[in-house]
Motif scaffolding. Structure first.
Motif, PDB file in Angstrom:
ATOM      1  N   THR A   1       0.828  -1.201   0.000  1.00 23.83           N
ATOM      2  CA  THR A   1       0.000   0.000   0.000  1.00 23.83           C
ATOM      3  C   THR A   1       0.863   1.251   0.000  1.00 23.83           C
ATOM      4  OG1 THR A   1      -1.751  -1.184   1.175  1.00 23.83           O
ATOM      5  CG2 THR A   1      -1.850   1.222   1.218  1.00 23.83           C
ATOM      6  N   THR A   2       1.935   1.226   0.768  1.00 23.33           N
ATOM      7  CA  THR A   2       2.854   2.364   0.794  1.00 23.33           C
ATOM      8  C   THR A   2       3.454   2.605  -0.584  1.00 23.33           C
ATOM      9  OG1 THR A   2       3.366   1.960   3.123  1.00 23.33           O
ATOM     10  CG2 THR A   2       4.940   3.293   1.883  1.00 23.33           C
ATOM     11  N   ALA A   3       3.822   1.532  -1.266  1.00 22.33           N
ATOM     12  CA  ALA A   3       4.376   1.653  -2.619  1.00 22.33           C
ATOM     13  C   ALA A   3       3.327   2.230  -3.573  1.00 22.33           C
ATOM     14  CB  ALA A   3       4.860   0.299  -3.118  1.00 22.33           C
ATOM     15  N   LEU A   4       2.077   1.798  -3.444  1.00 21.02           N
ATOM     16  CA  LEU A   4       0.996   2.320  -4.271  1.00 21.02           C
ATOM     17  C   LEU A   4       0.811   3.817  -4.029  1.00 21.02           C
ATOM     18  CD1 LEU A   4      -1.534   2.148  -6.093  1.00 21.02           C
ATOM     19  CD2 LEU A   4      -2.813   1.494  -4.031  1.00 21.02           C
ATOM     20  N   LEU A   5       0.769   4.217  -2.764  1.00 18.38           N
ATOM     21  CA  LEU A   5       0.576   5.631  -2.436  1.00 18.38           C
ATOM     22  C   LEU A   5       1.718   6.478  -2.981  1.00 18.38           C
ATOM     23  CD1 LEU A   5      -0.716   5.294   1.232  1.00 18.38           C
ATOM     24  CD2 LEU A   5      -2.064   5.626  -0.853  1.00 18.38           C
ATOM     25  N   ARG A   6       2.925   5.986  -2.843  1.00 16.86           N
ATOM     26  CA  ARG A   6       4.087   6.715  -3.359  1.00 16.86           C
ATOM     27  C   ARG A   6       4.026   6.842  -4.881  1.00 16.86           C
ATOM     28  NH1 ARG A   6       9.113   7.578  -0.956  1.00 16.86           N
ATOM     29  NH2 ARG A   6       8.425   6.179   0.682  1.00 16.86           N
ATOM     30  N   ALA A   7       3.657   5.764  -5.546  1.00 18.39           N
ATOM     31  CA  ALA A   7       3.574   5.787  -7.016  1.00 18.39           C
ATOM     32  C   ALA A   7       2.502   6.763  -7.492  1.00 18.39           C
ATOM     33  CB  ALA A   7       3.292   4.378  -7.544  1.00 18.39           C
ATOM     34  N   VAL A   8       1.349   6.750  -6.834  1.00 16.97           N
ATOM     35  CA  VAL A   8       0.277   7.676  -7.207  1.00 16.97           C
ATOM     36  C   VAL A   8       0.723   9.113  -6.970  1.00 16.97           C
ATOM     37  CG1 VAL A   8      -2.038   8.474  -6.580  1.00 16.97           C
ATOM     38  CG2 VAL A   8      -1.603   6.033  -6.901  1.00 16.97           C
ATOM     39  N   PHE A   9       1.340   9.371  -5.827  1.00 18.34           N
ATOM     40  CA  PHE A   9       1.827  10.711  -5.519  1.00 18.34           C
ATOM     41  C   PHE A   9       2.819  11.186  -6.581  1.00 18.34           C
ATOM     42  CE2 PHE A   9       5.187  13.317  -3.631  1.00 18.34           C
ATOM     43  CZ  PHE A   9       4.452  14.436  -3.271  1.00 18.34           C
ATOM     44  N   GLU A  10       3.784  10.351  -6.917  1.00 15.28           N
ATOM     45  CA  GLU A  10       4.791  10.724  -7.909  1.00 15.28           C
ATOM     46  C   GLU A  10       4.157  10.977  -9.276  1.00 15.28           C
ATOM     47  OE1 GLU A  10       7.863  11.595  -7.382  1.00 15.28           O
ATOM     48  OE2 GLU A  10       7.763  11.080  -5.261  1.00 15.28           O
ATOM     49  N   GLU A  11       3.181  10.165  -9.638  1.00 14.40           N
ATOM     50  CA  GLU A  11       2.504  10.342 -10.925  1.00 14.40           C
ATOM     51  C   GLU A  11       1.735  11.668 -10.963  1.00 14.40           C
ATOM     52  OE1 GLU A  11      -1.147   8.353 -13.397  1.00 14.40           O
ATOM     53  OE2 GLU A  11       0.118   7.013 -12.208  1.00 14.40           O
ATOM     54  N   VAL A  12       0.988  11.938  -9.905  1.00 13.84           N
ATOM     55  CA  VAL A  12       0.189  13.165  -9.853  1.00 13.84           C
ATOM     56  C   VAL A  12       1.086  14.394  -9.848  1.00 13.84           C
ATOM     57  CG1 VAL A  12      -1.384  14.517  -8.409  1.00 13.84           C
ATOM     58  CG2 VAL A  12      -1.811  12.088  -8.769  1.00 13.84           C
ATOM     59  N   CYS A  13       2.206  14.309  -9.143  1.00 13.21           N
ATOM     60  CA  CYS A  13       3.090  15.471  -8.999  1.00 13.21           C
ATOM     61  C   CYS A  13       4.172  15.545 -10.076  1.00 13.21           C
ATOM     62  CB  CYS A  13       3.729  15.464  -7.612  1.00 13.21           C
ATOM     63  SG  CYS A  13       2.545  15.805  -6.298  1.00 13.21           S
ATOM     64  N   GLU A  14       4.109  14.655 -11.053  1.00 18.60           N
ATOM     65  CA  GLU A  14       5.074  14.679 -12.142  1.00 18.60           C
ATOM     66  C   GLU A  14       5.018  16.052 -12.817  1.00 18.60           C
ATOM     67  OE1 GLU A  14       6.268  11.674 -15.668  1.00 18.60           O
ATOM     68  OE2 GLU A  14       4.160  12.235 -15.558  1.00 18.60           O
ATOM     69  N   GLY A  15       6.126  16.666 -12.982  1.00 15.97           N
ATOM     70  CA  GLY A  15       6.172  17.980 -13.606  1.00 15.97           C
ATOM     71  C   GLY A  15       6.023  19.130 -12.624  1.00 15.97           C
ATOM     72  N   LEU A  16       5.636  18.825 -11.403  1.00 16.63           N
ATOM     73  CA  LEU A  16       5.517  19.854 -10.370  1.00 16.63           C
ATOM     74  C   LEU A  16       6.895  20.044  -9.742  1.00 16.63           C
ATOM     75  CD1 LEU A  16       3.519  21.638  -8.738  1.00 16.63           C
ATOM     76  CD2 LEU A  16       3.304  19.731  -7.149  1.00 16.63           C
ATOM     77  N   PRO A  17       7.414  21.250  -9.763  1.00 18.91           N
ATOM     78  CA  PRO A  17       8.761  21.467  -9.215  1.00 18.91           C
ATOM     79  C   PRO A  17       8.871  21.032  -7.755  1.00 18.91           C
ATOM     80  CG  PRO A  17       8.004  23.402 -10.406  1.00 18.91           C
ATOM     81  CD  PRO A  17       6.828  22.474 -10.290  1.00 18.91           C
ATOM     82  N   GLN A  18      10.039  20.491  -7.401  1.00 21.64           N
ATOM     83  CA  GLN A  18      10.295  20.058  -6.022  1.00 21.64           C
ATOM     84  C   GLN A  18      10.114  21.198  -5.029  1.00 21.64           C
ATOM     85  OE1 GLN A  18      10.961  17.083  -4.682  1.00 21.64           O
ATOM     86  NE2 GLN A  18      11.012  15.943  -6.596  1.00 21.64           N
ATOM     87  N   ARG A  19      10.379  22.425  -5.461  1.00 29.00           N
ATOM     88  CA  ARG A  19      10.294  23.576  -4.556  1.00 29.00           C
ATOM     89  C   ARG A  19       8.853  23.925  -4.182  1.00 29.00           C
ATOM     90  NH1 ARG A  19      11.370  25.657  -9.592  1.00 29.00           N
ATOM     91  NH2 ARG A  19       9.841  27.158 -10.340  1.00 29.00           N
TER      92      ARG A  19
END
Length: 66
Positions: free
Chosen positions: A6-24
């Motif tokens: 579940t943690t891996a799923l949440l991380r993957a979804v987060f990374e996908e949604v935030c793709e292109g969003l600057p780290q800052r």
């Protein structure tokens, strides 16, 4: 506490949604993460539904990026 899968799923979804969003963009990223976690805590674990929650959160996130 979530299991490893579940943690891996949440991380993957987060990374996908935030793709292109600057780290800052910490505020926006934090907002998205909190909404995804909130949904998962209430039992929502469908990848597509979590993506929708994340995208909605991103569109309402406090950000200079939008």
């Amino acid at each position: 506490m979530f299991d490893a899968a579940t943690t891996a799923l949440l991380r993957a979804v987060f990374e996908e949604v935030c793709e292109g969003l600057p780290q800052r963009e910490i505020g926006a990223r934090t907002h998205v993460a909190s909404k995804i976690l909130e949904a998962a805590t209430t039992g929502e674990l469908s990848p597509e539904d979590l993506r929708q929650v994340g995208r909605k959160a991103l569109s309402h996130a406090p950000s200079m990026w939008r």
